[in-house]
Design an enzyme around this catalytic site. Structure first.
Site, mmCIF file in Angstrom:
data_model
loop_
_atom_site.group_PDB
_atom_site.id
_atom_site.type_symbol
_atom_site.label_atom_id
_atom_site.label_comp_id
_atom_site.label_asym_id
_atom_site.label_seq_id
_atom_site.Cartn_x
_atom_site.Cartn_y
_atom_site.Cartn_z
ATOM 1 N N LYS A 39 42.090 66.645 -31.183
ATOM 2 C CA LYS A 39 40.670 66.354 -30.972
ATOM 3 C C LYS A 39 40.407 64.842 -30.958
ATOM 4 O O LYS A 39 41.277 64.047 -31.319
ATOM 5 C CB LYS A 39 39.864 67.058 -32.073
ATOM 6 N N TYR A 69 33.980 76.569 -26.484
ATOM 7 C CA TYR A 69 33.550 77.016 -27.805
ATOM 8 C C TYR A 69 32.387 78.015 -27.713
ATOM 9 O O TYR A 69 31.637 78.181 -28.673
ATOM 10 C CB TYR A 69 33.150 75.816 -28.666
ATOM 11 N N PHE A 118 26.549 74.914 -36.360
ATOM 12 C CA PHE A 118 27.295 73.685 -36.093
ATOM 13 C C PHE A 118 27.630 73.495 -34.616
ATOM 14 O O PHE A 118 28.266 72.499 -34.247
ATOM 15 C CB PHE A 118 28.587 73.652 -36.924
ATOM 16 N N ARG A 165 49.042 77.471 -36.512
ATOM 17 C CA ARG A 165 47.940 77.551 -37.497
ATOM 18 C C ARG A 165 48.422 77.066 -38.871
ATOM 19 O O ARG A 165 47.684 76.405 -39.592
ATOM 20 C CB ARG A 165 47.402 78.979 -37.593
ATOM 21 N N THR A 191 40.577 75.050 -41.866
ATOM 22 C CA THR A 191 39.542 74.395 -41.057
ATOM 23 C C THR A 191 38.955 73.180 -41.770
ATOM 24 O O THR A 191 38.723 72.142 -41.156
ATOM 25 C CB THR A 191 38.418 75.405 -40.741
ATOM 26 N N ARG A 244 45.793 68.799 -40.815
ATOM 27 C CA ARG A 244 44.411 68.502 -41.202
ATOM 28 C C ARG A 244 44.348 67.785 -42.552
ATOM 29 O O ARG A 244 43.518 66.884 -42.744
ATOM 30 C CB ARG A 244 43.585 69.790 -41.204
ATOM 31 N N ASN A 252 38.094 67.559 -37.428
ATOM 32 C CA ASN A 252 39.255 68.103 -38.145
ATOM 33 C C ASN A 252 40.553 68.090 -37.327
ATOM 34 O O ASN A 252 41.419 68.927 -37.527
ATOM 35 C CB ASN A 252 38.938 69.488 -38.718
ATOM 36 N N HIS A 298 42.777 71.740 -32.780
ATOM 37 C CA HIS A 298 42.423 73.140 -32.521
ATOM 38 C C HIS A 298 43.714 73.911 -32.265
ATOM 39 O O HIS A 298 44.660 73.359 -31.690
ATOM 40 C CB HIS A 298 41.541 73.250 -31.271
ATOM 41 N N GLU A 314 42.648 80.753 -23.509
ATOM 42 C CA GLU A 314 42.517 79.302 -23.683
ATOM 43 C C GLU A 314 43.539 78.544 -22.840
ATOM 44 O O GLU A 314 43.223 77.479 -22.303
ATOM 45 C CB GLU A 314 42.657 78.947 -25.170
#
Ligand code: UDP
Length: 141
Positions: free
Chosen positions: A11, A51, A59, A87, A93, A104, A114, A117, A128
């Site tokens: 990100k 998203y 948010f 993950r 998160t 993270r 964060n 993704h 995706e």
């Protein structure tokens, strides 16, 4: 375990921190291969569509603003159990709750900025990957 593919995004916060290479090292260290990659600056439409599942969440607007605030690095990863493995590498998160040594925990500042993704299931991974690499033949290696 089955060979899977998953979609990963580094990100804008992590791209701005210049840690793309460090994050790629973690993928590679865990046996995940980068099989497609592109750096891009998401449009508002892209971010809202990507998203879309969160459209009703409080948010959502801030998330979209954040995701279009700078370039992102998008990659498809392949490997054994790639979805869960990625993950695990990412951590929770909220970076404050992320296990030590996760991406993270080490690179993210807050629950909204964060760092990464990662797809959460085979169905979302397929959608995706097609979203960011439409019509491309991606090669396993
Ligand atoms: N997010 C946020 N505030 C929250 C929850 C989520 O800004 O309270 C953002 C955050 O960037 C997160 C993304 O929305 O990564 C998607 O949320 P999800 O619950 O799917 O978390 P993830 O799968 O990214 O860990």
């Amino acid at each position: 375990m089955a060979i899977e593919r998953t979609l990963s995004i580094i990100k804008p916060d992590a791209v701005a921190k210049n840690v793309i290479g460090q994050i790629y090292s973690r993928f590679e260290g865990a046996g995940l291969k980068v099989i497609a990659a592109r750096m891009m600056h998401l449009s508002r439409n892209d971010a809202e569509a990507f998203y879309g599942v969160h459209r009703e969440r409080p948010f959502f607007k801030d998330l979209v603003e954040f995701m279009i605030s700078g370039p992102v690095m998008v990659q498809a990863l392949e490997g054994e159990g790639a979805i869960l493995k990625n993950r695990d590498l990412m951590g929770a998160t909220d970076p404050k709750k992320a296990a030590a040594g996760t991406i993270r925990a080490d690179f993210a500042d807050s629950i909204d900025a964060n760092a990464v993704h990662g797809s959460d299931a085979p169905e979302t991974a397929a959608v995706e990957i097609a979203f960011f690499f439409p019509g491309m033949s991606i090669h396993s290696r």
